[in-house]
Scaffold this active site. Sequence first.
Site, PDB file in Angstrom:
ATOM      1  N   GLU A  58     165.581  90.409 -87.916  1.00 44.83           N
ATOM      2  CA  GLU A  58     166.902  90.837 -87.449  1.00 44.83           C
ATOM      3  C   GLU A  58     167.194  90.477 -85.992  1.00 44.83           C
ATOM      4  O   GLU A  58     168.352  90.392 -85.612  1.00 44.83           O
ATOM      5  CB  GLU A  58     167.064  92.351 -87.643  1.00 44.83           C
ATOM      6  CG  GLU A  58     167.102  92.732 -89.111  1.00 44.83           C
ATOM      7  CD  GLU A  58     167.449  94.185 -89.353  1.00 44.83           C
ATOM      8  OE1 GLU A  58     167.625  94.949 -88.383  1.00 44.83           O
ATOM      9  OE2 GLU A  58     167.541  94.557 -90.533  1.00 44.83           O
ATOM     10  N   GLU A  81     171.987  92.918 -79.240  1.00 50.81           N
ATOM     11  CA  GLU A  81     172.039  93.020 -77.777  1.00 50.81           C
ATOM     12  C   GLU A  81     171.375  94.295 -77.273  1.00 50.81           C
ATOM     13  O   GLU A  81     171.278  95.290 -77.986  1.00 50.81           O
ATOM     14  CB  GLU A  81     173.458  92.906 -77.255  1.00 50.81           C
ATOM     15  CG  GLU A  81     174.363  94.074 -77.505  1.00 50.81           C
ATOM     16  CD  GLU A  81     175.760  93.861 -76.916  1.00 50.81           C
ATOM     17  OE1 GLU A  81     176.122  94.609 -75.991  1.00 50.81           O
ATOM     18  OE2 GLU A  81     176.487  92.963 -77.393  1.00 50.81           O
ATOM     19  N   GLU A 120     175.712  90.629 -84.269  1.00 51.10           N
ATOM     20  CA  GLU A 120     175.295  90.543 -82.868  1.00 51.10           C
ATOM     21  C   GLU A 120     173.992  91.302 -82.701  1.00 51.10           C
ATOM     22  O   GLU A 120     173.711  92.236 -83.455  1.00 51.10           O
ATOM     23  CB  GLU A 120     176.342  91.176 -81.930  1.00 51.10           C
ATOM     24  CG  GLU A 120     177.624  90.395 -81.778  1.00 51.10           C
ATOM     25  CD  GLU A 120     178.589  91.090 -80.820  1.00 51.10           C
ATOM     26  OE1 GLU A 120     178.175  91.405 -79.676  1.00 51.10           O
ATOM     27  OE2 GLU A 120     179.730  91.311 -81.227  1.00 51.10           O
ATOM     28  N   GLY A 152     166.043  97.463 -88.328  1.00 50.31           N
ATOM     29  CA  GLY A 152     165.100  97.993 -89.311  1.00 50.31           C
ATOM     30  C   GLY A 152     165.573  97.752 -90.721  1.00 50.31           C
ATOM     31  O   GLY A 152     166.593  97.118 -90.956  1.00 50.31           O
ATOM     32  N   GLU A 187     160.814  93.305 -89.959  1.00 51.35           N
ATOM     33  CA  GLU A 187     162.242  93.592 -89.799  1.00 51.35           C
ATOM     34  C   GLU A 187     162.738  93.210 -88.404  1.00 51.35           C
ATOM     35  O   GLU A 187     163.813  92.635 -88.268  1.00 51.35           O
ATOM     36  CB  GLU A 187     162.533  95.074 -90.073  1.00 51.35           C
ATOM     37  CG  GLU A 187     162.486  95.447 -91.531  1.00 51.35           C
ATOM     38  CD  GLU A 187     163.655  94.914 -92.341  1.00 51.35           C
ATOM     39  OE1 GLU A 187     164.666  94.451 -91.762  1.00 51.35           O
ATOM     40  OE2 GLU A 187     163.569  94.962 -93.583  1.00 51.35           O
TER      41      GLU A 187
END
Length: 150
Positions: free
Chosen positions: A57, A110, A108, A37, A53
């Site tokens: 991202e 995940e 990262e 976010g 976002e």
Amino acid sequence: MSKYDFNVRVTGVLVENNKILLVKQKVSEKRNWSLPGGKLEQGETLEQGIIREMKEETGLDVEIIRLLYLCDVSASDNTLLHITFLLKLVDGDIKLPTNEFETNPIYEVEFVPVSNLIEYGFNKRFVELAENEFLDSGVYAGDKSNIGLG
């Protein structure tokens, strides 16, 4: 910034197979993982902001399922409204952002089992909410620490 600055931050909760999507970036001394976010851009709606976002991202296309929480951020230097949405995956594959415009780079992305959130720096309150599918959501929750994100 003047003392009258007002910002809105949107964050997304994307859960798939009892795993929640997190991004690795420096949040605090105790936490290096967060929900995806960021701040809304000028003229952007809440929906446009969280969709943008998430794409920037994580590489994923999402849509909003529902509002989870509307919170204040008392730890902020200015007025900051924190809005968390429950999201649904529409399309895409996870990919790291370019970080070219990020002041806080993401290293990262995940999916993490909800049961492992404490190991990723999240507190017990947020884990309880996630384990119970965010029951009693769609509310003003006061400070974001009340939902375990403070």
